[in-house]
Every structure is written in structure tokens, then in C-alpha cells.
Design an enzyme around this catalytic site. Structure first.
Site, PDB file in Angstrom:
ATOM      1  N   LYS A  26      53.909  40.983  31.673  1.00 32.29           N
ATOM      2  CA  LYS A  26      54.315  39.996  32.682  1.00 32.29           C
ATOM      3  C   LYS A  26      53.703  38.625  32.386  1.00 32.29           C
ATOM      4  CE  LYS A  26      51.943  39.753  36.583  1.00 32.29           C
ATOM      5  NZ  LYS A  26      51.450  38.481  37.117  1.00 32.29           N
ATOM      6  N   ASN A  27      52.407  38.594  32.128  1.00 37.23           N
ATOM      7  CA  ASN A  27      51.748  37.293  31.990  1.00 37.23           C
ATOM      8  C   ASN A  27      52.145  36.555  30.714  1.00 37.23           C
ATOM      9  OD1 ASN A  27      50.566  37.645  34.438  1.00 37.23           O
ATOM     10  ND2 ASN A  27      48.542  38.202  33.650  1.00 37.23           N
ATOM     11  N   CYS A 121      45.260  31.337  47.745  1.00 45.41           N
ATOM     12  CA  CYS A 121      44.400  31.810  46.661  1.00 45.41           C
ATOM     13  C   CYS A 121      43.736  33.094  47.079  1.00 45.41           C
ATOM     14  CB  CYS A 121      43.327  30.783  46.333  1.00 45.41           C
ATOM     15  SG  CYS A 121      43.863  29.549  45.179  1.00 45.41           S
ATOM     16  N   ARG A 126      41.062  28.841  42.521  1.00 42.42           N
ATOM     17  CA  ARG A 126      41.740  28.795  41.231  1.00 42.42           C
ATOM     18  C   ARG A 126      42.142  27.364  40.914  1.00 42.42           C
ATOM     19  NH1 ARG A 126      45.415  34.140  40.787  1.00 42.42           N
ATOM     20  NH2 ARG A 126      45.051  33.778  38.597  1.00 42.42           N
ATOM     21  N   ASP A 309      41.634  41.758  35.536  1.00 42.68           N
ATOM     22  CA  ASP A 309      42.810  42.427  36.103  1.00 42.68           C
ATOM     23  C   ASP A 309      42.699  43.949  36.064  1.00 42.68           C
ATOM     24  OD1 ASP A 309      43.906  40.002  36.651  1.00 42.68           O
ATOM     25  OD2 ASP A 309      45.526  40.103  35.182  1.00 42.68           O
ATOM     26  N   ARG A 401      55.386  42.836  42.332  1.00 43.20           N
ATOM     27  CA  ARG A 401      55.368  41.580  41.575  1.00 43.20           C
ATOM     28  C   ARG A 401      55.066  41.809  40.105  1.00 43.20           C
ATOM     29  NH1 ARG A 401      51.564  37.264  44.075  1.00 43.20           N
ATOM     30  NH2 ARG A 401      52.147  36.548  42.020  1.00 43.20           N
TER      31      ARG A 401
END
Ligand code: UD1
Length: 435
Positions: A26-27, A121, A126, A309, A401
């Protein structure tokens, strides 16, 4: 107002066994689709994950005139020649952190970008100061007013940029803009995450000249034009890691396929340390656990350190281990929001500052909980799979997501997990930016 919402209902207690196929990262995909508008030619992206974040990003790109053609579920063709304006402001784009990648892409190509700052956030402060610092070093004027970042430049000129903190987002964003600047850019103290390398490889396939991605010094020689290419996104290291922990915590035996084992090294090393068996193959990794897990210490760090993560998933495993563990979160300060939910399932965890002190318990009991954010939500699913009895998890839109078909992939491994649709209230104001 009441509407139909989805939640997971899990009946825990059985080991996960079998094989699971990991999707595209995803990232990496978020940055790659943004970067694909930097050419007027058509770019073809394969191994695209079909998750909410990437879909929101593609919709936002369509809203400014980008042509997005879904060839199949995991292949998308993007043509950015018809971009009408460089001002993106849709309700949905404020909800994904990665909207900031459109800044680097638009600024690089059109020398102008207006993109809203992400809203809330959830995992801690962030800031985007390093992104702004990088753009300014390349010669852009950057203004932040009313939640909109406006960047513009007559021309971008290569520069020597030292990042004050190791940041994935700023490294990628500045790398994108610098790809189309005049002359040479050097980014020092660059992030080394696999998706930084993937985006660099993608830009190079489009004709950019980027060297050193994956080390902490990235050298970019600007080019005036980028061209079409076909590119396949790397496998998702975090999705893979989540299934590795799911196998460990349920005392299962799972072959996780379509991965790059090298990207999983810090996760594999921790799982070995806590008593799992790990077997690495060319593009798959097998995780098996037969005994109670052992305690350990974990500190989250930039790659190749242990990923933030993957911190909540580790918290769940250590909460079931045979002894006392600590987890120190050094990237985002607000990443222990799964702890209260886990405690309601019987875990014994105390958080002080950025450290969680965990005293392992023998088992969790099912409870009615909610997903506080994407990775914390996935970790709580794993907890539910290991718990005795039923667990109901609300707010699963967070999980959707970033995980494609999470429940059906788990079911194929023998998990009892169903999506239930009920009338309820979605706490949209809670649907903040978390990845
Ligand atoms: C990305 C990932 C996220 C992951 C994180 C760290 C995406 C869409 N999200 O987020 O899932 O948890 O990397 O691996 O890819 N910082 C600053 N100034 C800046 C930018 C960042 O001080 O301008 C700080 C942050 O507050 C944080 C640290 O740098 O403490 C790392 O953040 P960064 O790597 O930028 O994370 P993201 O790119 O936002």
C-alpha cells in the site's frame, strides 16, 4: 444518524494453517500512483492493492483530470496528460496521509501544487517540516494557510538536502520533485525503507536518474521529461508481517507467499527470538509456532530496524508470552491505542511515556472492542483469533484502508471471522489519518 456499518465477529481459539498470498505494498503504491502523473504518457501499474487508501488516492487524482483506467482488480493504467488544475481538495483526500505525495509529483512536473494537509493525527504528531524544507531547498516557495499547502517555483534547481529526521514521506516526496529539477540533488540521512527503493525504481523506469535509494544518501540528476513504463509494486511487508504474527499468536503454521524475505528480516528475527520456527524461501516465508511464546524487548526504528507499523501486532504476541516484555515506540508517540482494548481482553500491559511494559498472560477472552487505527485494528483481529470465545470489532473501516480481503484471507487459513452488517453510527470524526 444511524446507517449500516460493518464489524468483524471472530470466534477465536483455532490455529491458522495453510497458505496466504500477499498483495502489493500500500505505502509504495500510494507514492507510485502519485508519481505516475509526472509523465504525459500512459503508465501501467501492476500488483496494485485494492484497498481503500489507494482507491481514495486514485479518485482524488481523477478529480483533477487524471485518467485512471482499471484493467483488472490489480492493474491500473494512469495518464496524467489532462491534469486540469494543480489544486486538489476533496473531502476524501484529507483522510489519507499520503495525499502529500501529490505535492512532490505536481511540483516536480508543473512547478506548482496546492494540496490540503491531512486532517487529524491518530498516531502522534506528524509534521511535514522536512517535506517543506526539501521543496524550499529546490527553490520552491511554500506557504501553509488554512490547511492548504501551496508550493510554486519558477524552476526547481537541484540542491544538497540534509534531512533532520529519517522520514519516509519527505524522502520520497523530495526525490519525486528533484527528479524533474535542473541539476543534481543529494538527499542525506534519507529513509531506507523498501518502498523508498520501490518508488526510486519506478521513477527510474520512467527515465529518472536516481542512485543510492536504499542507502542513506540518494543522488538524483534531474531530467526534463519522464516517459511511460510498466511497473509492478513490491509485496506489502506489513501485510506479510501481520500474517506472520497471526500464525505465531494462534500457534499455527502458515506459508506466506509472494514476499521479499529480506524486507521481513527484522520481523522474522523477533519471531525467532520469541520461539517461532521460521523458514525462508525465495519468495515466501513459513512461520510455525507450537509452544507458548517467549518475552522479549522491542524498539521501533527506521528500516532496517523493527517497523513501527508492526508494533501493535508484536504487542499482542508479547501479551501472551511467558514473562515480561517491553516495547519502546520511537517513531510515533500515540501508537499504544490498542492497549486499552487488549486489556479489556485480559492482557496485562502498562504504558509509561513511549514504553509499554507487558506481563504475559496465558490467554485472552473475547470482548466487544473497536479498531483505533489501521495497524492497531489488525493487531486486535489477531488478538481475537487467539482469544477464547467471541470478539466483536467495531470501526473496521480503519482496517479496510490497508488490508485487502483481510477476513477472507484469514478464513482460508481456518479462522472463524465474519463481517457483520449492523445499523449503527460511524464515528466519521474519528476516521482520522493514520498511515
Ligand atoms: C510512513 C508510512 C507509515 C509508517 C511511517 C514510518 C505511508 C503512507 N505511511 O508514514 O505507515 O508508520 O512511514 O515507517 O507510507 N517527521 C518529521 N517531519 C516531517 C516528516 C516526518 O518530524 O516532515 C517525523 C514523524 O513525526 C515521525 C518520523 O519523522 O516521527 C517518521 O515519519 P515518516 O517516516 O515521515 O512517516 P510517514 O511518511 O508519515
Amino acid at each position: 444518524m444511524s446507517e449500516e456499518i460493518e464489524r468483524y465477529v471472530i470466534k477465536g481459539g483455532n490455529p491458522l494453517v495453510g497458505e496466504v498470498e500477499i498483495g502489493g505494498a500500500k505505502n509504495a503504491a500510494l507514492a507510485i500512483v502519485a508519481a505516475s502523473i509526472m509523465t504525459d504518457e500512459t503508465v501501467s501499474i501492476e500488483n496494485m492493492p485494492d484497498v481503500r487508501d489507494t482507491n481514495v488516492m486514485l479518485e482524488a487524482m481523477q478529480s483533477i483530470g487524471v485518467n485512471v483506467d482499471r484493467i483488472d482488480r490489480h492493474t491500473v493504467r494512469i495518464n496524467g496528460s489532462m491534469v486540469k488544475n494543480v489544486n486538489i481538495d476533496t473531502e476524501s483526500i484529507r483522510k489519507i496521509r499520503a495525499s502529500y505525495y501529490l505535492m512532490g509529483a505536481l511540483l516536480g512536473k508543473y512547478k506548482r501544487a496546492e494540496v490540503p494537509l491531512p486532517g487529524g493525527c491518530d498516531i502522534g504528531s506528524r509534521p511535514i517540516d522536512q517535506h517543506v524544507k526539501g521543496f524550499r531547498a529546490l527553490g520552491a516557495n511554500v506557504d501553509i494557510k488554512g490547511g492548504i499547502v501551496k508550493a510554486s517555483a519558477e524552476k526547481l534547481v537541484g540542491a544538497h538536502i540534509y534531512m533532520d529526521v529519517v522520514t519516509v514521506g519527505a524522502t520520497i516526496n523530495v526525490m519525486m520533485a528533484a527528479s524533474m529539477a535542473e541539476g543534481k540533488t543529494i538527499i542525506e540521512n534519507a529513509a531506507k525503507e523498501p518502498h523508498v527503493v520501490d518508488v526510486a525504481n519506478f521513477l527510474n523506469s520512467m527515465g529518472a536518474n536516481i542512485k543510492g535509494a536504499g542507502t542513506d544518501v540518494i543522488r538524483i540528476s534531474g531530467v526534463s521529461r519522464l516517459r511511460k513504463c510498466t511497473y509492478s509494486v513490491i509485496p506489502d511487508q506489513i501485510e506479510a508481517g501481520t500474517f506472520m504474527y497471526a500464525a505465531a499468536v494462534t500457534k499455527g503454521d502458515v506459508l506466506i507467499k509472494n514476499v521479499i524475505p529480506k524486507h521481513l528480516e527484522s520481523i522474522s528475527a523477533k519471531l525467532l527470538e520469541i520461539g517461532c520456527q521460521i523458514q525462508e524461501f525465495d519468495d515466501s516465508v513459513r512461520v510455525a509456532a507450537t509452544k507458548r511464546l517467549r518475552p522479549t524487548q522491542i524498539k521501533t526504528l527506521p528500516y532496517p530496524g523493527y517497523p513501527t507499523d508492526m508494533q501493535p501486532q508484536a504487542g499482542v504476541a508479547l501479551a501472551l508470552s511467558d514473562g515480561v516484555s517491553t516495547i519502546t515506540e520511537s517513531i510515533f508517540e500515540n501508537r499504544f491505542r490498542y492497549v486499552d482494548e487488549l486489556v479489556s481482553m485480559g492482557a496485562n500491559i502498562r504504558v509509561e511515556g513511549n514504553t509499554a511494559f507487558i506481563e504475559g498472560v496465558e490467554s485472552f477472552t473475547g470482548a466487544h472492542i473497536k479498531a483505533p487505527d489501521l495497524r492497531a485494528g489488525a493487531a486486535l483481529v489477531i488478538a481475537g483469533l487467539a482469544a477464547s470465545g467471541s470478539t466483536v470489532i467495531d470501526d473496521i473501516y480503519y482496517i479496510q484502508r490497508g488490508y485487502e480481503d483481510f477476513d477472507s484471507k484469514l478464513r482460508k487459513l481456518g479462522a472463524h471471522i465474519e463481517v457483520e452488517r449492523v445499523n449503527g453510527k460511524v464515528s466519521r470524526e474519528d476516521f482520522k489519518v493514520i498511515s
